[in-house]
Motif scaffolding. Sequence first.
Motif, short mmCIF file in Angstrom:
data_model
loop_
_atom_site.label_atom_id
_atom_site.label_comp_id
_atom_site.label_asym_id
_atom_site.label_seq_id
_atom_site.Cartn_x
_atom_site.Cartn_y
_atom_site.Cartn_z
N SER A 158 0.69 -1.66 -0.36
CA SER A 158 -0.08 -0.20 0.10
C SER A 158 0.60 1.35 -0.11
CB SER A 158 -1.17 -0.04 1.26
OG SER A 158 -2.12 -1.32 0.99
N ILE A 159 2.19 1.49 0.15
CA ILE A 159 2.83 2.03 0.47
C ILE A 159 3.85 2.65 -0.11
CG2 ILE A 159 2.07 2.73 2.67
CD1 ILE A 159 4.55 2.04 3.90
N GLY A 160 3.46 1.78 -1.16
CA GLY A 160 5.11 1.33 -2.52
C GLY A 160 6.03 0.83 -3.10
N ALA A 161 6.02 -0.59 -2.05
CA ALA A 161 7.01 -0.85 -2.36
C ALA A 161 6.90 -3.06 -1.91
CB ALA A 161 7.60 -2.00 -1.13
N PRO A 162 5.71 -3.11 -3.47
CA PRO A 162 5.16 -4.26 -4.04
C PRO A 162 5.47 -5.48 -4.33
CG PRO A 162 5.21 -3.41 -5.79
CD PRO A 162 5.29 -2.10 -5.13
N ARG A 163 7.00 -5.17 -4.64
CA ARG A 163 7.53 -6.35 -5.09
C ARG A 163 8.62 -7.51 -3.79
NH1 ARG A 163 11.15 -3.44 -10.31
NH2 ARG A 163 8.73 -3.14 -11.44
N ALA A 164 8.73 -6.40 -2.49
CA ALA A 164 9.92 -7.36 -2.18
C ALA A 164 8.52 -8.33 -1.50
CB ALA A 164 10.35 -6.78 -0.88
N PRO A 165 7.34 -8.39 -1.55
CA PRO A 165 6.73 -9.77 -1.29
C PRO A 165 6.50 -10.85 -1.91
CG PRO A 165 5.38 -7.83 0.16
CD PRO A 165 6.68 -7.00 -1.43
N ARG A 221 15.47 0.95 2.57
CA ARG A 221 15.48 2.90 3.07
C ARG A 221 14.30 3.47 3.12
NH1 ARG A 221 19.24 5.92 -1.28
NH2 ARG A 221 17.32 6.03 -2.55
N GLN A 222 13.52 3.59 1.73
CA GLN A 222 12.19 4.47 2.02
C GLN A 222 11.34 3.73 3.13
OE1 GLN A 222 9.85 3.56 -1.76
NE2 GLN A 222 7.68 4.67 -0.89
N LEU A 223 11.16 2.62 3.19
CA LEU A 223 10.32 2.37 4.06
C LEU A 223 10.62 2.43 5.86
CD1 LEU A 223 9.58 -1.73 2.90
CD2 LEU A 223 7.82 0.44 2.81
N SER A 297 -7.53 -7.83 -6.95
CA SER A 297 -8.65 -7.64 -6.38
C SER A 297 -7.48 -7.00 -4.89
CB SER A 297 -9.48 -9.04 -5.43
OG SER A 297 -10.47 -8.43 -4.61
N TYR A 298 -6.96 -7.45 -4.48
CA TYR A 298 -6.14 -6.98 -3.79
C TYR A 298 -5.55 -5.43 -4.07
CZ TYR A 298 -5.68 -10.73 -0.41
OH TYR A 298 -6.26 -11.80 0.58
N ALA A 299 -4.70 -5.54 -5.27
CA ALA A 299 -4.33 -4.28 -5.99
C ALA A 299 -5.66 -3.60 -6.88
CB ALA A 299 -3.67 -4.56 -7.40
N THR A 300 -7.11 -3.49 -6.20
CA THR A 300 -8.01 -2.60 -6.86
C THR A 300 -8.53 -2.35 -5.40
OG1 THR A 300 -8.68 -3.66 -8.50
CG2 THR A 300 -10.45 -2.56 -7.01
N THR A 301 -8.37 -2.82 -4.25
CA THR A 301 -8.82 -2.07 -3.31
C THR A 301 -7.70 -1.32 -2.12
OG1 THR A 301 -9.24 -4.13 -2.62
CG2 THR A 301 -8.51 -3.17 -0.26
N ILE A 302 -6.48 -1.87 -2.83
CA ILE A 302 -4.82 -0.33 -2.68
C ILE A 302 -5.57 0.76 -3.17
CG2 ILE A 302 -2.90 -0.10 -2.56
CD1 ILE A 302 -1.79 -2.88 -1.95
#
Length: 463
Positions: A158-165, A221-223, A297-302
Amino acid sequence: MLPIPDRSSITQEIQASITLTIPLAASQLAQAATGFVDTIIMGWLGPNTLAAGGLGAAIFMTCYVGGLGIITGVIPLIAQAHGAQNKPRIRQLTAQGLWLSLFIAIPVMWLLTRAEIIMQWIGQSPAITQPAQTYLNILTGAYFPAIAFIMLRGVVSSIGAPRAPMVIALGGLSFNIIANYVLAFGKLGFPALGLQGVAIASVMNYWGIFLALLLYIFWHRQLKHYHLFAKLKELNLPLLRELLHLGLPIGVSFTTEAGLFSVTTFLMGLISTEILAAHQIVFQTTAIIFMVPLGMSYATTIRVGQWLGSNDHTGIARSAYVGMFLSVSFMLLMATGILLFPTAVIGLYLDLSQPDNAALIPIVSPLLRVAALSLILDGVQTTAAGALRGLQDTKIPMFLSFTAFWIIGLGSGYILGFRLGWGGVGLWSGQAIGVATAALLFVSRFRRLLGQQRARKLSEGVV
């Protein structure tokens, strides 16, 4: 009427949605593949082990889906806070999300260690229930990290770092494959632990991905600037109640939808063993495919939550309809492939050179045709539900979900399958009718809420 966004805005929304969807969908696929690998290893260990492990895994997954739904309530609130650039609230939500994960896990883990009572009550033999309970006693240790990982995934996405998970989940899948094989069959000097080895590998995998994501949050760094765990020592009861108020209906909705497929599986077994086997092929195929629109669906929620935080109603509509379009487009592509190459799909599961297996082709094929239609409808309903979660609307969709899946879907499936004699095709047709009803109800609900928000905005004199 909402103003029509210009072409560049739609293009940008499509790009943003795809950028967010790919890692979320890949993460979902990796976790689904983990269960698939477990099932394969159980099958290699023998039919009795597969039966016991499959029963234990089904119980665990039912509890997991319910907990996953509840914890999903954190995501739209995080997304809204991010859209409003409210970092203190993000920190509070993250901390209380972890507390909520723990509070959900404690009673569920207690229940899982006593699942044998339920298994015996529904008529399972002790030869199956005892090893299934032993398996669950170990697998219970994976419950907290499993749902906590999903919560943290929602936060960082949600705060812009979806690739790590995504990377972490794929790494967990690779580890799970190796650990399953080594522990189940006793390789590299380890003892052969059989089904218990499968459970231990799963526990190690879930704790591994959870801890890896924690370390990434501390390192990135961002998180680091969000100080996500600064409020972890504070138990905020009003905020916990807010999370439960939003998340509990989602948990019920998730369990309701999953329950429809579980009951349908039971009803398939009442028809014949061949129909049940055919159903398992179709169900496994659609379940894997469904992971992609679930990620959408998760992306749409975000995305909807972020636009809600920015108080941009045009952005809300744009992100929701783009999500639905992308989801339906993907499902249409998958449905076309299934319709054109049904034998190839069946061949993924069965050696069709064997006469007994080849005899299943005319049984599986009509089920695949109905399932293909259901996939397209599922693409609409799951992203529409995601859009409603982004608007933090969960209670009414819970009742709509129950009505669509259990009253209309299961009811029509029973009538078509048993009263009209359509058998497995009738049951799958009932599921498709339930999914279509859910899609219609969710889209209508979203349009109504959007209209109400637009009218309220105009009444306040804001264009």
